[in-house]
Design a protein around this motif. Structure first.
Motif, short mmCIF file in Angstrom:
data_model
loop_
_atom_site.label_atom_id
_atom_site.label_comp_id
_atom_site.label_asym_id
_atom_site.label_seq_id
_atom_site.Cartn_x
_atom_site.Cartn_y
_atom_site.Cartn_z
N LEU A 3 51.25 18.55 46.04
CA LEU A 3 50.63 17.52 45.21
C LEU A 3 49.51 16.82 45.96
O LEU A 3 49.67 16.40 47.10
N GLU A 4 48.37 16.72 45.31
CA GLU A 4 47.29 15.87 45.82
C GLU A 4 46.96 14.85 44.75
O GLU A 4 46.90 15.17 43.57
N ILE A 5 46.73 13.62 45.19
CA ILE A 5 46.50 12.54 44.24
C ILE A 5 45.10 11.96 44.44
O ILE A 5 44.71 11.64 45.56
N SER A 6 44.35 11.85 43.35
CA SER A 6 43.04 11.21 43.40
C SER A 6 43.10 9.89 42.65
O SER A 6 43.50 9.85 41.49
N ASP A 7 42.67 8.84 43.34
CA ASP A 7 42.61 7.53 42.70
C ASP A 7 41.23 7.34 42.10
O ASP A 7 40.22 7.64 42.74
N MET A 8 41.19 6.91 40.88
CA MET A 8 39.90 6.67 40.24
C MET A 8 40.02 5.58 39.20
O MET A 8 41.10 5.07 38.93
N ASN A 9 38.89 5.27 38.61
CA ASN A 9 38.85 4.29 37.54
C ASN A 9 39.64 4.79 36.35
O ASN A 9 39.49 5.95 35.96
N PHE A 10 40.45 3.91 35.75
CA PHE A 10 41.25 4.33 34.60
C PHE A 10 40.38 4.97 33.53
O PHE A 10 40.75 6.00 32.95
N ASP A 11 39.21 4.39 33.29
CA ASP A 11 38.34 4.89 32.22
C ASP A 11 37.74 6.26 32.53
O ASP A 11 37.21 6.92 31.63
N GLY A 12 37.83 6.69 33.78
CA GLY A 12 37.27 7.99 34.14
C GLY A 12 38.29 9.11 34.15
O GLY A 12 37.94 10.27 34.38
N LEU A 13 39.55 8.78 33.88
CA LEU A 13 40.62 9.77 34.04
C LEU A 13 40.51 10.94 33.06
O LEU A 13 40.66 12.10 33.44
N ILE A 14 40.27 10.63 31.80
CA ILE A 14 40.20 11.70 30.80
C ILE A 14 39.01 12.60 31.07
O ILE A 14 39.12 13.83 30.99
N GLY A 15 37.90 12.03 31.46
CA GLY A 15 36.73 12.83 31.82
C GLY A 15 37.01 13.73 33.01
O GLY A 15 36.57 14.89 33.04
N ALA A 16 37.75 13.21 33.99
CA ALA A 16 38.09 14.00 35.17
C ALA A 16 38.96 15.19 34.79
O ALA A 16 38.81 16.29 35.33
N LEU A 17 39.85 14.97 33.83
CA LEU A 17 40.71 16.05 33.36
C LEU A 17 39.89 17.08 32.58
O LEU A 17 40.01 18.29 32.80
N GLN A 18 39.01 16.60 31.71
CA GLN A 18 38.21 17.50 30.89
C GLN A 18 37.24 18.34 31.71
O GLN A 18 36.90 19.45 31.34
N SER A 19 36.80 17.79 32.85
CA SER A 19 35.85 18.53 33.68
C SER A 19 36.55 19.23 34.85
O SER A 19 35.90 19.60 35.83
N ASN A 20 37.88 19.39 34.72
CA ASN A 20 38.65 20.15 35.72
C ASN A 20 38.61 19.58 37.12
O ASN A 20 38.81 20.30 38.08
N ARG A 21 38.33 18.30 37.26
CA ARG A 21 38.40 17.72 38.60
C ARG A 21 39.85 17.39 38.96
O ARG A 21 40.18 17.23 40.13
N VAL A 22 40.71 17.26 37.97
CA VAL A 22 42.14 17.12 38.21
C VAL A 22 42.89 18.04 37.24
O VAL A 22 42.34 18.44 36.21
N ASP A 23 44.13 18.37 37.63
CA ASP A 23 44.95 19.24 36.77
C ASP A 23 45.73 18.44 35.74
O ASP A 23 46.09 18.96 34.68
N MET A 24 46.08 17.23 36.09
CA MET A 24 46.88 16.40 35.19
C MET A 24 46.63 14.93 35.51
O MET A 24 46.17 14.59 36.60
N VAL A 25 46.93 14.11 34.55
CA VAL A 25 46.78 12.67 34.72
C VAL A 25 48.12 12.01 34.46
O VAL A 25 48.75 12.27 33.44
#
Ligand code: ARG
Length: 120
Positions: A52-74
């Motif tokens: 597991l690797e965890i990325s901390d980011m702005n709450f409002d950016g989470l869905i975008g990060a998922l959609q652009s494959n920067r994370v696997d899950m939120v």
């Protein structure tokens, strides 16, 4: 992403979160991620045999990060609003929160009807 993983290299599961929402996700005094979602993500990764690797980011950016494959899950204490459900897939709910009204500890009020005639 189709890349071959050599047998000695553990696959990584990348989780996005916004660690400002205890008790779901926050940082402890040593700067480590802690909270219910963190524990749950570790369970998921362990079950799958992923690291597991965890990325901390702005709450409002989470869905975008998922959609652009920067994370696997939120996992971020995120509620499945209708708008969000149009853009991402939510798991079954693992927490329900309810807002309630409260009365004095020893009152005999157990339902809304009981309040009648007992207001201050
Ligand atoms: N449940 C609320 C929502 O989905 C708040 C979640 C806030 N989570 C966070 N990690 N800051 O909008």
């Amino acid at each position: 992403d189709g890349e071959e993983i050599s047998s000695d290299e553990q696959q990584v599961l990348e989780m996005g979160t916004s660690a400002d929402f205890p008790p779901f996700e926050s940082f402890n005094e040593d700067g480590e991620f802690v909270g219910f979602d963190i524990d749950l993500a570790h369970e998921i990764a362990e079950e799958l045999g992923y690291e597991l690797e965890i990325s901390d980011m702005n709450f409002d950016g989470l869905i975008g990060a998922l959609q652009s494959n920067r994370v696997d899950m939120v996992l971020a204490g995120m509620s499945a609003t209708e708008e969000r459900q149009e853009n991402v897939d939510f798991s079954p709910a693992y927490h329900h929160s309810g807002e309630m009204f409260i009365t004095q500890e020893d009152s005999d009020i157990t339902s809304i009807e009981d309040i009648e005639g007992k207001t201050v």
